[in-house]
Write a protein that holds these residues in place. Structure first.
Motif, PDB file in Angstrom:
ATOM      1  N   ILE A 182      86.975   2.485   9.429  1.00 46.04           N
ATOM      2  CA  ILE A 182      87.074   1.401   8.450  1.00 46.04           C
ATOM      3  C   ILE A 182      88.371   0.663   8.709  1.00 46.04           C
ATOM      4  CG2 ILE A 182      87.313   0.789   6.015  1.00 46.04           C
ATOM      5  CD1 ILE A 182      85.933   3.463   5.345  1.00 46.04           C
ATOM      6  N   ASN A 183      88.298  -0.643   8.889  1.00 49.81           N
ATOM      7  CA  ASN A 183      89.518  -1.449   8.974  1.00 49.81           C
ATOM      8  C   ASN A 183      89.651  -2.222   7.672  1.00 49.81           C
ATOM      9  OD1 ASN A 183      89.457  -2.154  12.536  1.00 49.81           O
ATOM     10  ND2 ASN A 183      90.631  -0.652  11.400  1.00 49.81           N
ATOM     11  N   THR A 184      90.661  -1.862   6.890  1.00 49.79           N
ATOM     12  CA  THR A 184      90.763  -2.469   5.562  1.00 49.79           C
ATOM     13  C   THR A 184      91.242  -3.919   5.608  1.00 49.79           C
ATOM     14  OG1 THR A 184      93.029  -1.744   5.094  1.00 49.79           O
ATOM     15  CG2 THR A 184      91.261  -0.205   4.522  1.00 49.79           C
ATOM     16  N   ALA A 187      81.572  15.199  10.354  1.00 53.52           N
ATOM     17  CA  ALA A 187      81.716  13.775  10.678  1.00 53.52           C
ATOM     18  C   ALA A 187      83.018  13.289  10.055  1.00 53.52           C
ATOM     19  CB  ALA A 187      80.540  12.967  10.146  1.00 53.52           C
ATOM     20  N   VAL A 188      83.519  12.170  10.576  1.00 53.16           N
ATOM     21  CA  VAL A 188      84.820  11.661  10.113  1.00 53.16           C
ATOM     22  C   VAL A 188      84.724  10.177   9.780  1.00 53.16           C
ATOM     23  CG1 VAL A 188      87.248  11.332  10.711  1.00 53.16           C
ATOM     24  CG2 VAL A 188      86.037  13.331  11.590  1.00 53.16           C
ATOM     25  N   ILE A 189      85.333   9.813   8.666  1.00 52.07           N
ATOM     26  CA  ILE A 189      85.569   8.400   8.351  1.00 52.07           C
ATOM     27  C   ILE A 189      87.075   8.177   8.426  1.00 52.07           C
ATOM     28  CG2 ILE A 189      85.484   6.626   6.552  1.00 52.07           C
ATOM     29  CD1 ILE A 189      82.934   7.904   5.490  1.00 52.07           C
ATOM     30  N   ALA A 199      86.192   3.902  -3.327  1.00 50.33           N
ATOM     31  CA  ALA A 199      84.862   4.529  -3.291  1.00 50.33           C
ATOM     32  C   ALA A 199      83.796   3.637  -2.644  1.00 50.33           C
ATOM     33  CB  ALA A 199      84.455   4.919  -4.710  1.00 50.33           C
ATOM     34  N   HIS A 200      83.810   2.332  -2.950  1.00 53.16           N
ATOM     35  CA  HIS A 200      82.746   1.466  -2.420  1.00 53.16           C
ATOM     36  C   HIS A 200      82.847   1.320  -0.900  1.00 53.16           C
ATOM     37  CE1 HIS A 200      86.160  -1.188  -3.015  1.00 53.16           C
ATOM     38  NE2 HIS A 200      85.583  -2.099  -2.253  1.00 53.16           N
ATOM     39  N   VAL A 201      84.066   1.408  -0.383  1.00 46.40           N
ATOM     40  CA  VAL A 201      84.271   1.302   1.070  1.00 46.40           C
ATOM     41  C   VAL A 201      83.730   2.571   1.755  1.00 46.40           C
ATOM     42  CG1 VAL A 201      86.045   1.051   2.850  1.00 46.40           C
ATOM     43  CG2 VAL A 201      86.270  -0.182   0.688  1.00 46.40           C
ATOM     44  N   ILE A 202      83.974   3.710   1.113  1.00 49.23           N
ATOM     45  CA  ILE A 202      83.452   4.986   1.622  1.00 49.23           C
ATOM     46  C   ILE A 202      81.920   4.972   1.593  1.00 49.23           C
ATOM     47  CG2 ILE A 202      83.320   7.486   1.179  1.00 49.23           C
ATOM     48  CD1 ILE A 202      86.004   6.544   2.317  1.00 49.23           C
ATOM     49  N   ARG A 203      81.387   4.462   0.495  1.00 49.08           N
ATOM     50  CA  ARG A 203      79.929   4.357   0.357  1.00 49.08           C
ATOM     51  C   ARG A 203      79.336   3.597   1.545  1.00 49.08           C
ATOM     52  NH1 ARG A 203      76.222   3.253  -3.921  1.00 49.08           N
ATOM     53  NH2 ARG A 203      77.617   4.625  -5.059  1.00 49.08           N
ATOM     54  N   LEU A 210      80.282  18.887   6.646  1.00 52.44           N
ATOM     55  CA  LEU A 210      81.634  18.481   6.248  1.00 52.44           C
ATOM     56  C   LEU A 210      81.885  17.033   6.661  1.00 52.44           C
ATOM     57  CD1 LEU A 210      84.698  19.006   5.504  1.00 52.44           C
ATOM     58  CD2 LEU A 210      84.974  19.901   7.832  1.00 52.44           C
ATOM     59  N   LEU A 211      82.378  16.260   5.702  1.00 56.55           N
ATOM     60  CA  LEU A 211      82.810  14.892   5.988  1.00 56.55           C
ATOM     61  C   LEU A 211      84.302  14.822   5.691  1.00 56.55           C
ATOM     62  CD1 LEU A 211      82.297  11.861   6.607  1.00 56.55           C
ATOM     63  CD2 LEU A 211      81.778  11.557   4.175  1.00 56.55           C
ATOM     64  N   VAL A 212      85.097  14.521   6.726  1.00 52.43           N
ATOM     65  CA  VAL A 212      86.533  14.370   6.509  1.00 52.43           C
ATOM     66  C   VAL A 212      86.863  12.879   6.456  1.00 52.43           C
ATOM     67  CG1 VAL A 212      88.859  14.889   7.332  1.00 52.43           C
ATOM     68  CG2 VAL A 212      87.002  16.500   7.787  1.00 52.43           C
ATOM     69  N   VAL A 213      87.564  12.469   5.421  1.00 55.17           N
ATOM     70  CA  VAL A 213      88.024  11.082   5.311  1.00 55.17           C
ATOM     71  C   VAL A 213      89.512  11.060   5.614  1.00 55.17           C
ATOM     72  CG1 VAL A 213      88.306   9.099   3.788  1.00 55.17           C
ATOM     73  CG2 VAL A 213      86.264  10.542   3.592  1.00 55.17           C
ATOM     74  N   GLU A 214      89.871  10.480   6.743  1.00 58.06           N
ATOM     75  CA  GLU A 214      91.290  10.300   7.053  1.00 58.06           C
ATOM     76  C   GLU A 214      91.727   8.993   6.437  1.00 58.06           C
ATOM     77  OE1 GLU A 214      92.555  10.462  11.238  1.00 58.06           O
ATOM     78  OE2 GLU A 214      94.469   9.590  10.661  1.00 58.06           O
TER      79      GLU A 214
END
Lengths: 222, 222
Positions: free
Chosen positions: B85-87, B60-62, B98-102, B115-119
């Motif tokens: 996620i739109n910051t 999955a991807v964030i 971290a809290h945004v990823i949570r 696997l989780l990929v964070v772009e």
């Protein structure tokens, strides 16, 4: 209370930027804030720009990097005064703020220059948020970075006065849509001037130089 | 008192990152934090990586961007779960914390992925400072960005576990010194693995895929 503290800091930034602007105006110095992602070609563009301004417009440069003096070393070869700021002395800052510019500018004889170019830290996000007392802001975007950047980093394109689309010499080797990137730029900043050029080959450099000289002389005349 | 407040905030970030790490470990999910300048090719690399992992490793991807859903739209075509996620909802943040990823991860069924990929947001500076609870960090550097970036942005190269040198298909058209960039990388991070590849042509993709799969299975075995 937290909000109060933040407000105070932001006010202080605004005051410092206004102070810088006054100092630059008093000395008849036009200030350009040059911003972009890392590696989009700010330094090469600046090297070429300095070479072509030589004689016409007396220039100095302030270069911001987190560390190293690579860019300053390159620019110093142009023979103009160059001041390097390393932001790792300021906590590794990802941008240049007004008070840092103020300090750097004390190393330059402002009475003897017409143009001060500030090459900001390579970052398409944070530098857009900081007024350093400049007259104009320019963003450099390399065609290798894709067409979507103005949509994804709109603040930078909104606050800048001109966009420089660099590395057009690589267009034959990329799948790149020039019309799309220009339309993306104009969707966040209508009518923004866009100069397509290659700092490396000097293709398209002339319109950019004409624009820049015009801006400097406009300020002088006021 | 200012220092106290700052310390509290930093502690809170560390705690959130540790909490994320625990949640990911409990669900046997390996997390990769993918970082780079804007336009160095993270999304294309990820598209190609997802296509080649298909079947082997459930992913999955964030995706973090200041605004727009361009990258999420592209990645969603791979058929894996994608959370954008739109910051700009978090003050236009130039990084993911971290809290945004949570919050984003609550939209993903962690029990069903390996696997989780964070772009991360395109930025070679700020994301390097934020632990999001990942297992490994990868930095993508395009060969169009010049050889000096590891020296100028050392923190990013220090905190990352692997460097991906992207767009090598453009090398014939650039003045680029591959040995120099690798030596620059190793001067700030000795022995860091460097994979030279082109996400576009898929040249050199295999060693990177092998490395990534190895990392994911290593965690599973623990």
């Amino acid at each position: 209370m937290e909000i109060k503290v933040l407000r105070k800091v932001l006010d202080a930034y605004d005051t410092m930027a206004a102070d810088n602007r006054e100092v630059f105006a008093k000395n008849d110095v036009f200030v350009l804030n040059l911003m972009s992602s890392p590696g989009s070609g700010k330094t090469t563009l600046l090297e070429k720009t300095l070479a072509h301004l030589d004689g016409d417009i007396r220039t100095a440069v302030i270069v911001g990097d987190i560390c190293s003096t690579h860019d300053a070393d390159r620019l110093a070869r142009s023979g103009v005064p160059v001041v390097q700021i390393n932001t790792d002395q300021f906590g590794g800052d990802c941008h240049l703020a007004a008070h840092v510019i103020r300090e750097a500018a004390t190393n330059i004889d402002l009475e003897r220059i017409d143009l001060l170019v500030v090459e900001n830290v390579g970052n398409l996000v944070c530098p857009a948020e900081f007024d350093i007392g400049e007259d104009r802001r320019a963003v450099v975007l390399s065609v290798t970075e894709g067409e979507d950047k103005p949509i994804k980093y709109p603040l930078m394109f909104r606050v800048c006065d001109v966009a420089l689309l660099n590395k057009v010499d690589l267009l034959p080797y990329l799948d790149y849509d020039l019309e799309l990137v220009v339309s993306n730029i104009h969707s966040v900043h209508a009518d923004m001037p866009v100069f397509e050029l290659s700092a490396k080959t000097e293709e398209g450099l002339e319109p950019w130089l004409t624009w820049l000289k015009g801006q400097v002389w406009n300020k002088k005349r006021k």
